[in-house]
Design a protein around this motif. Structure first.
Motif, PDB file in Angstrom:
ATOM      1  N   ILE A   1       0.838  -1.198   0.000  1.00  0.00           N
ATOM      2  CA  ILE A   1       0.000   0.000   0.000  1.00  0.00           C
ATOM      3  C   ILE A   1       0.873   1.249   0.000  1.00  0.00           C
ATOM      4  O   ILE A   1       0.597   2.213  -0.724  1.00  0.00           O
ATOM      5  N   ALA A   2       1.942   1.246   0.801  1.00  0.00           N
ATOM      6  CA  ALA A   2       2.831   2.406   0.850  1.00  0.00           C
ATOM      7  C   ALA A   2       3.526   2.622  -0.495  1.00  0.00           C
ATOM      8  O   ALA A   2       3.677   3.749  -0.953  1.00  0.00           O
ATOM      9  N   ILE A   3       3.921   1.550  -1.139  1.00  0.00           N
ATOM     10  CA  ILE A   3       4.633   1.670  -2.415  1.00  0.00           C
ATOM     11  C   ILE A   3       3.694   2.135  -3.526  1.00  0.00           C
ATOM     12  O   ILE A   3       4.043   2.996  -4.330  1.00  0.00           O
ATOM     13  N   PHE A   4       2.497   1.562  -3.589  1.00  0.00           N
ATOM     14  CA  PHE A   4       1.587   1.843  -4.689  1.00  0.00           C
ATOM     15  C   PHE A   4       0.474   2.828  -4.338  1.00  0.00           C
ATOM     16  O   PHE A   4      -0.494   2.960  -5.088  1.00  0.00           O
ATOM     17  N   SER A   5       0.583   3.519  -3.222  1.00  0.00           N
ATOM     18  CA  SER A   5      -0.495   4.410  -2.797  1.00  0.00           C
ATOM     19  C   SER A   5      -0.760   5.521  -3.813  1.00  0.00           C
ATOM     20  O   SER A   5      -1.911   5.894  -4.046  1.00  0.00           O
ATOM     21  N   LYS A   6       0.291   6.057  -4.431  1.00  0.00           N
ATOM     22  CA  LYS A   6       0.095   7.118  -5.414  1.00  0.00           C
ATOM     23  C   LYS A   6      -0.705   6.591  -6.606  1.00  0.00           C
ATOM     24  O   LYS A   6      -1.619   7.266  -7.097  1.00  0.00           O
ATOM     25  N   ASN A   7      -0.385   5.393  -7.066  1.00  0.00           N
ATOM     26  CA  ASN A   7      -1.130   4.802  -8.179  1.00  0.00           C
ATOM     27  C   ASN A   7      -2.577   4.508  -7.783  1.00  0.00           C
ATOM     28  O   ASN A   7      -3.495   4.689  -8.593  1.00  0.00           O
ATOM     29  N   ILE A   8      -2.775   4.045  -6.567  1.00  0.00           N
ATOM     30  CA  ILE A   8      -4.128   3.746  -6.092  1.00  0.00           C
ATOM     31  C   ILE A   8      -4.954   5.025  -6.024  1.00  0.00           C
ATOM     32  O   ILE A   8      -6.094   5.065  -6.492  1.00  0.00           O
ATOM     33  N   VAL A   9      -4.370   6.084  -5.475  1.00  0.00           N
ATOM     34  CA  VAL A   9      -5.079   7.361  -5.354  1.00  0.00           C
ATOM     35  C   VAL A   9      -5.404   7.916  -6.738  1.00  0.00           C
ATOM     36  O   VAL A   9      -6.522   8.381  -6.982  1.00  0.00           O
ATOM     37  N   ASN A  10      -4.444   7.856  -7.664  1.00  0.00           N
ATOM     38  CA  ASN A  10      -4.697   8.355  -9.019  1.00  0.00           C
ATOM     39  C   ASN A  10      -5.790   7.541  -9.706  1.00  0.00           C
ATOM     40  O   ASN A  10      -6.635   8.096 -10.405  1.00  0.00           O
ATOM     41  N   GLY A  11      -5.770   6.235  -9.522  1.00  0.00           N
ATOM     42  CA  GLY A  11      -6.799   5.391 -10.119  1.00  0.00           C
ATOM     43  C   GLY A  11      -8.182   5.705  -9.580  1.00  0.00           C
ATOM     44  O   GLY A  11      -9.153   5.800 -10.335  1.00  0.00           O
ATOM     45  N   LEU A  12      -8.283   5.880  -8.273  1.00  0.00           N
ATOM     46  CA  LEU A  12      -9.576   6.222  -7.667  1.00  0.00           C
ATOM     47  C   LEU A  12     -10.031   7.611  -8.086  1.00  0.00           C
ATOM     48  O   LEU A  12     -11.213   7.841  -8.334  1.00  0.00           O
ATOM     49  N   GLU A  13      -9.070   8.538  -8.190  1.00  0.00           N
ATOM     50  CA  GLU A  13      -9.413   9.886  -8.624  1.00  0.00           C
ATOM     51  C   GLU A  13      -9.965   9.865 -10.048  1.00  0.00           C
ATOM     52  O   GLU A  13     -10.981  10.502 -10.339  1.00  0.00           O
ATOM     53  N   ASN A  14      -9.326   9.117 -10.932  1.00  0.00           N
ATOM     54  CA  ASN A  14      -9.813   9.001 -12.307  1.00  0.00           C
ATOM     55  C   ASN A  14     -11.203   8.366 -12.338  1.00  0.00           C
ATOM     56  O   ASN A  14     -12.061   8.777 -13.118  1.00  0.00           O
ATOM     57  N   LEU A  15     -11.416   7.370 -11.507  1.00  0.00           N
ATOM     58  CA  LEU A  15     -12.711   6.710 -11.448  1.00  0.00           C
ATOM     59  C   LEU A  15     -13.797   7.685 -10.991  1.00  0.00           C
ATOM     60  O   LEU A  15     -14.881   7.751 -11.583  1.00  0.00           O
ATOM     61  N   PHE A  16     -13.513   8.469  -9.947  1.00  0.00           N
ATOM     62  CA  PHE A  16     -14.502   9.418  -9.444  1.00  0.00           C
ATOM     63  C   PHE A  16     -14.785  10.517 -10.454  1.00  0.00           C
ATOM     64  O   PHE A  16     -15.920  10.977 -10.589  1.00  0.00           O
TER      65      PHE A  16
ATOM     66  N   LYS B   1     -14.629  10.172 -13.751  1.00  0.00           N
ATOM     67  CA  LYS B   1     -15.474   9.562 -14.779  1.00  0.00           C
ATOM     68  C   LYS B   1     -16.916   9.438 -14.294  1.00  0.00           C
ATOM     69  O   LYS B   1     -17.862   9.746 -15.024  1.00  0.00           O
ATOM     70  N   ILE B   2     -17.096   9.002 -13.063  1.00  0.00           N
ATOM     71  CA  ILE B   2     -18.448   8.870 -12.510  1.00  0.00           C
ATOM     72  C   ILE B   2     -19.127  10.235 -12.456  1.00  0.00           C
ATOM     73  O   ILE B   2     -20.307  10.366 -12.795  1.00  0.00           O
ATOM     74  N   ALA B   3     -18.389  11.278 -12.059  1.00  0.00           N
ATOM     75  CA  ALA B   3     -18.967  12.624 -11.990  1.00  0.00           C
ATOM     76  C   ALA B   3     -19.377  13.107 -13.376  1.00  0.00           C
ATOM     77  O   ALA B   3     -20.454  13.694 -13.543  1.00  0.00           O
ATOM     78  N   ILE B   4     -18.545  12.850 -14.386  1.00  0.00           N
ATOM     79  CA  ILE B   4     -18.880  13.272 -15.747  1.00  0.00           C
ATOM     80  C   ILE B   4     -20.128  12.543 -16.235  1.00  0.00           C
ATOM     81  O   ILE B   4     -21.040  13.161 -16.798  1.00  0.00           O
TER      82      ILE B   4
ATOM     83  N   LEU C   1     -22.497  11.279 -14.455  1.00  0.00           N
ATOM     84  CA  LEU C   1     -23.637  11.765 -13.681  1.00  0.00           C
ATOM     85  C   LEU C   1     -24.115  13.122 -14.189  1.00  0.00           C
ATOM     86  O   LEU C   1     -25.328  13.353 -14.322  1.00  0.00           O
ATOM     87  N   ILE C   2     -23.179  14.000 -14.502  1.00  0.00           N
ATOM     88  CA  ILE C   2     -23.543  15.321 -15.019  1.00  0.00           C
ATOM     89  C   ILE C   2     -24.248  15.196 -16.365  1.00  0.00           C
ATOM     90  O   ILE C   2     -25.283  15.826 -16.605  1.00  0.00           O
ATOM     91  N   VAL C   3     -23.699  14.353 -17.252  1.00  0.00           N
ATOM     92  CA  VAL C   3     -24.314  14.171 -18.571  1.00  0.00           C
ATOM     93  C   VAL C   3     -25.704  13.551 -18.437  1.00  0.00           C
ATOM     94  O   VAL C   3     -26.653  13.973 -19.097  1.00  0.00           O
ATOM     95  N   PHE C   4     -25.837  12.553 -17.570  1.00  0.00           N
ATOM     96  CA  PHE C   4     -27.141  11.925 -17.362  1.00  0.00           C
ATOM     97  C   PHE C   4     -28.156  12.935 -16.843  1.00  0.00           C
ATOM     98  O   PHE C   4     -29.281  13.010 -17.346  1.00  0.00           O
ATOM     99  N   CYS C   5     -27.769  13.713 -15.835  1.00  0.00           N
ATOM    100  CA  CYS C   5     -28.697  14.691 -15.256  1.00  0.00           C
ATOM    101  C   CYS C   5     -29.071  15.763 -16.275  1.00  0.00           C
ATOM    102  O   CYS C   5     -30.236  16.177 -16.332  1.00  0.00           O
ATOM    103  N   ALA C   6     -28.108  16.212 -17.082  1.00  0.00           N
ATOM    104  CA  ALA C   6     -28.406  17.219 -18.103  1.00  0.00           C
ATOM    105  C   ALA C   6     -29.404  16.657 -19.115  1.00  0.00           C
ATOM    106  O   ALA C   6     -30.366  17.335 -19.491  1.00  0.00           O
ATOM    107  N   GLY C   7     -29.188  15.436 -19.554  1.00  0.00           N
ATOM    108  CA  GLY C   7     -30.125  14.817 -20.493  1.00  0.00           C
ATOM    109  C   GLY C   7     -31.499  14.628 -19.896  1.00  0.00           C
ATOM    110  O   GLY C   7     -32.518  14.870 -20.547  1.00  0.00           O
TER     111      GLY C   7
END
Length: 76
Positions: free
Chosen positions: A21-36, A38-41, A43-49
């Motif tokens: 976890i200590a070694i790969f924490s930066k990759n894990i955080v970046n992966g989760l950030e990218n996932l969130f 994408k989910i936000a985008i 959600l925004i597109v769905f709500c706009a439609g």
């Protein structure tokens, strides 16, 4: 296996998990950030439609009544 051996194995596994976890924490955080992001985008597109479909356009009660008559006639 004795209880002491089990605790040594569990301790070693826990240590390995913490190190990974200590070694790969930066990759894990970046992966989760990218996932969130994408989910936000999505959600925004769905709500706009949904909002455009729900409240967009110039609909009137007459249009709804005419559409209902057309559907009823098509079903006959």
């Amino acid at each position: 296996m004795t209880a002491k051996t089990k605790w040594i194995i569990y301790g070693a596994l826990a240590l390995i998990a913490v190190l990974l976890i200590a070694i790969f924490s930066k990759n894990i955080v970046n992966g989760l950030e990218n996932l969130f992001v994408k989910i936000a985008i999505y959600l925004i597109v769905f709500c706009a439609g949904w909002l455009l479909g729900r409240f967009g356009g110039n609909r009137s009660k007459k249009d709804d009544e005419r559409n209902a008559r057309n559907i009823t006639q098509a079903q006959k």
